[in-house]
Design a protein around this motif. Structure first.
Motif, short mmCIF file in Angstrom:
data_model
loop_
_atom_site.label_atom_id
_atom_site.label_comp_id
_atom_site.label_asym_id
_atom_site.label_seq_id
_atom_site.Cartn_x
_atom_site.Cartn_y
_atom_site.Cartn_z
N TYR A 1 33.90 46.74 36.02
CA TYR A 1 33.71 45.34 35.63
C TYR A 1 34.53 44.42 36.54
CZ TYR A 1 33.69 41.08 32.83
OH TYR A 1 33.54 39.78 32.41
N VAL A 2 35.81 44.76 36.76
CA VAL A 2 36.66 43.93 37.62
C VAL A 2 36.14 43.96 39.05
CG1 VAL A 2 38.98 43.70 38.61
CG2 VAL A 2 38.71 44.21 36.18
N GLY A 3 35.78 45.13 39.55
CA GLY A 3 35.28 45.25 40.92
C GLY A 3 33.99 44.48 41.12
N ARG A 4 33.09 44.57 40.15
CA ARG A 4 31.82 43.86 40.27
C ARG A 4 32.04 42.34 40.27
NH1 ARG A 4 27.78 45.17 35.58
NH2 ARG A 4 29.35 43.92 34.49
N ASN A 5 32.94 41.88 39.44
CA ASN A 5 33.22 40.44 39.38
C ASN A 5 33.81 39.95 40.69
OD1 ASN A 5 35.09 38.00 38.66
ND2 ASN A 5 33.70 38.19 36.93
N VAL A 6 34.75 40.71 41.24
CA VAL A 6 35.37 40.32 42.50
C VAL A 6 34.35 40.36 43.64
CG1 VAL A 6 37.06 41.02 44.25
CG2 VAL A 6 37.70 40.96 41.83
N LEU A 7 33.53 41.42 43.68
CA LEU A 7 32.52 41.53 44.73
C LEU A 7 31.55 40.35 44.70
CD1 LEU A 7 31.48 45.30 44.98
CD2 LEU A 7 32.62 43.91 46.70
N ALA A 8 31.15 39.95 43.50
CA ALA A 8 30.19 38.85 43.38
C ALA A 8 30.78 37.55 43.94
CB ALA A 8 29.80 38.66 41.91
N THR A 9 32.03 37.24 43.60
CA THR A 9 32.63 36.01 44.09
C THR A 9 32.91 36.08 45.60
OG1 THR A 9 34.79 36.84 43.38
CG2 THR A 9 33.64 35.33 41.90
N VAL A 10 33.30 37.25 46.08
CA VAL A 10 33.54 37.42 47.52
C VAL A 10 32.25 37.20 48.30
CG1 VAL A 10 34.11 39.08 49.33
CG2 VAL A 10 35.57 38.90 47.32
N LEU A 11 31.15 37.78 47.84
CA LEU A 11 29.87 37.63 48.53
C LEU A 11 29.41 36.17 48.51
CD1 LEU A 11 27.98 40.82 47.30
CD2 LEU A 11 28.81 40.35 49.61
N LEU A 12 29.63 35.49 47.38
CA LEU A 12 29.24 34.09 47.29
C LEU A 12 30.05 33.23 48.26
CD1 LEU A 12 27.61 31.85 45.93
CD2 LEU A 12 29.40 31.72 44.16
N VAL A 13 31.38 33.41 48.27
CA VAL A 13 32.24 32.65 49.18
C VAL A 13 31.90 32.98 50.62
CG1 VAL A 13 34.63 32.34 49.96
CG2 VAL A 13 34.12 32.44 47.51
N GLY B 1 37.63 35.24 41.76
CA GLY B 1 37.12 36.19 40.77
C GLY B 1 38.17 36.57 39.74
N LEU B 2 39.38 36.90 40.20
CA LEU B 2 40.44 37.24 39.27
C LEU B 2 40.89 36.02 38.47
CD1 LEU B 2 42.63 39.59 41.49
CD2 LEU B 2 41.20 40.25 39.56
N GLY B 3 40.86 34.86 39.13
CA GLY B 3 41.22 33.65 38.40
C GLY B 3 40.27 33.33 37.27
N GLN B 4 38.98 33.61 37.49
CA GLN B 4 38.00 33.40 36.43
C GLN B 4 38.26 34.34 35.26
OE1 GLN B 4 35.77 30.95 36.41
NE2 GLN B 4 35.13 31.56 34.35
N LEU B 5 38.59 35.60 35.57
CA LEU B 5 38.92 36.55 34.49
C LEU B 5 40.19 36.14 33.77
CD1 LEU B 5 38.19 39.97 36.29
CD2 LEU B 5 36.76 38.78 34.61
N ALA B 6 41.17 35.59 34.52
CA ALA B 6 42.41 35.15 33.88
C ALA B 6 42.17 33.93 33.01
CB ALA B 6 43.46 34.84 34.96
#
Length: 368
Positions: free
Chosen positions: A11-23, A80-85
């Motif tokens: 879940y954490v990896g997928r969230n980070v990957l999504a934001t990285v790809l978008l940026v 991504g991590l900021g959104q989860l936080a």
């Protein structure tokens, strides 16, 4: 700590990957648009058209993706991590016993997939496409009687004469005037029947305001049944080859693979030439994966502190601050290594070590 991936790792990896790809996509798009607009000044030079500019920009996309990935990775990871936080999901993960180290590992594994892809791209597609882009621009901007290839050094054609140079560089004299120096030059001249008439080898071919001069020349003249050799310490070469076009066709260090860079470094050291630019690029390739992961891991402690109460603007600002600060630090150490002749391995190892040390110190102090 179990090393097998759990659902929270995915879940954490997928969230980070999504934001990285978008940026990454946003940065790449902006960079490509700026590059295309910058090519407007070349439209109309020779036969260079808007279509050539568009093709040149498309060819440079793999190289731009490689260059922009570290910045996209740290900005995307922080967002991504900021959104989860911000939604207290990181707090919930910590409450059920997931350690910060485990969350950082999830981020590192996710980014490692893209990092490996970029390393492969940097050694294969990016150099090839950038060389194609440079060859396309050169052939369109300058006269069509000259062709460029990169199968072995630099190739150019002028009428019935073919030039091949191992490498070359542009230099400035004391008065600020440029001159082009080609190394290990071979000139193949064909007769009217298409047979090889002469083969000229020169250690150097230098072009300045006075024209071309060949240094340490050896020429073989082929007759019907004989070969005659001529030698000269130097001689003037009457040629209309455009030095600017040849300079554009030279392979720059950033457009070479690691293997080609190592070969160029060895060649320059054997012949007493300056190899610092090639060493700089060579070792930057080796430290590229470490830099990406160190930069992103150094930003993880902020997700447990200052990002928890911040909005998207704050996360974006911190991401850009981290990325720019790291790039400036790396550039500083690289320039200092070149100026002081320090081993580039030390120069490229110091920035990630410093970032990880700062990250560890912030993690112990529980930033926030």
């Amino acid at each position: 700590m179990r090393l097998t991936p759990r659902i929270h790792d995915i879940y954490v990896g997928r969230n980070v990957l999504a934001t990285v790809l978008l940026v990454w996509l946003v940065l790449l798009g902006l960079d490509a648009i700026l590059a295309l607009s910058g090519e407007a000044k070349n439209i109309g030079v020779g036969s260079y058209t808007f279509g050539h500019a568009l093709a040149w920009t498309a060819y440079t996309v793999p190289r731009r993706a490689y260059t922009l990935f570290p910045m996209a990775a740290v900005i995307g990871a922080l967002m991504g991590l900021g959104q989860l936080a911000a939604t207290s999901e990181l707090t919930a993960l910590r409450a059920v016993g997931v350690s910060r180290r485990r969350i950082a590992g999830s981020v590192a594994i996710a980014l490692s997939l893209l990092t490996v892809l970029m390393v492969v791209n940097g050694e294969t597609l990016a150099p090839w496409s950038q060389n194609r882009a440079d060859a396309l621009k050169t052939s369109a901007k300058y006269n069509t009687d000259m062709t460029m290839a990169r199968y072995y050094g630099l190739w150019a054609r002028e009428g019935d004469t073919f030039l091949n140079a191992q490498n070359g560089e542009e230099l400035l004299d004391d008065e600020g005037r440029s001159r082009l120096v080609l190394n290990e030059v071979r000139l193949y001249t064909l007769d009217d029947a298409g047979r090889l008439a002469t083969l000229t080898y020169a250690v150097t071919a230098t072009h300045d305001q006075n024209g071309w001069v060949l240094g340490k020349v050896r020429r073989d003249v082929f007759g019907d049944r004989s070969v005659t050799r001529e030698t000269a310490e130097s001689e003037v070469w009457e040629s209309n080859l455009d030095a600017a076009a040849l300079a554009s066709g030279l392979a720059r260090p950033r457009n070479l693979s690691a293997g080609e860079l190592k070969t160029s470094i060895d060649y320059r050291k054997r012949n007493g030439l300056d190899a610092r630019d090639y060493e700089d690029t060579y070792w930057s390739r080796w430290f590229y994966p470490l830099n990406v992961l160190a930069l992103c891991l150094a930003a993880v402690p902020f997700a447990f502190g200052s990002l928890r109460s911040g909005g998207m603007g704050k996360r974006l600002f911190l991401g850009m601050l981290f990325a720019l600060g790291f790039l400036l630090l790396q550039m500083f150490f690289g320039r200092m290594a070149g100026a002081l002749k320090v081993d580039y391995r030390i120069a490229y190892a110091l920035p990630p070590i410093m970032m990880l040390a700062i990250s560890g110190w912030l993690s112990r102090r529980r930033v926030g």
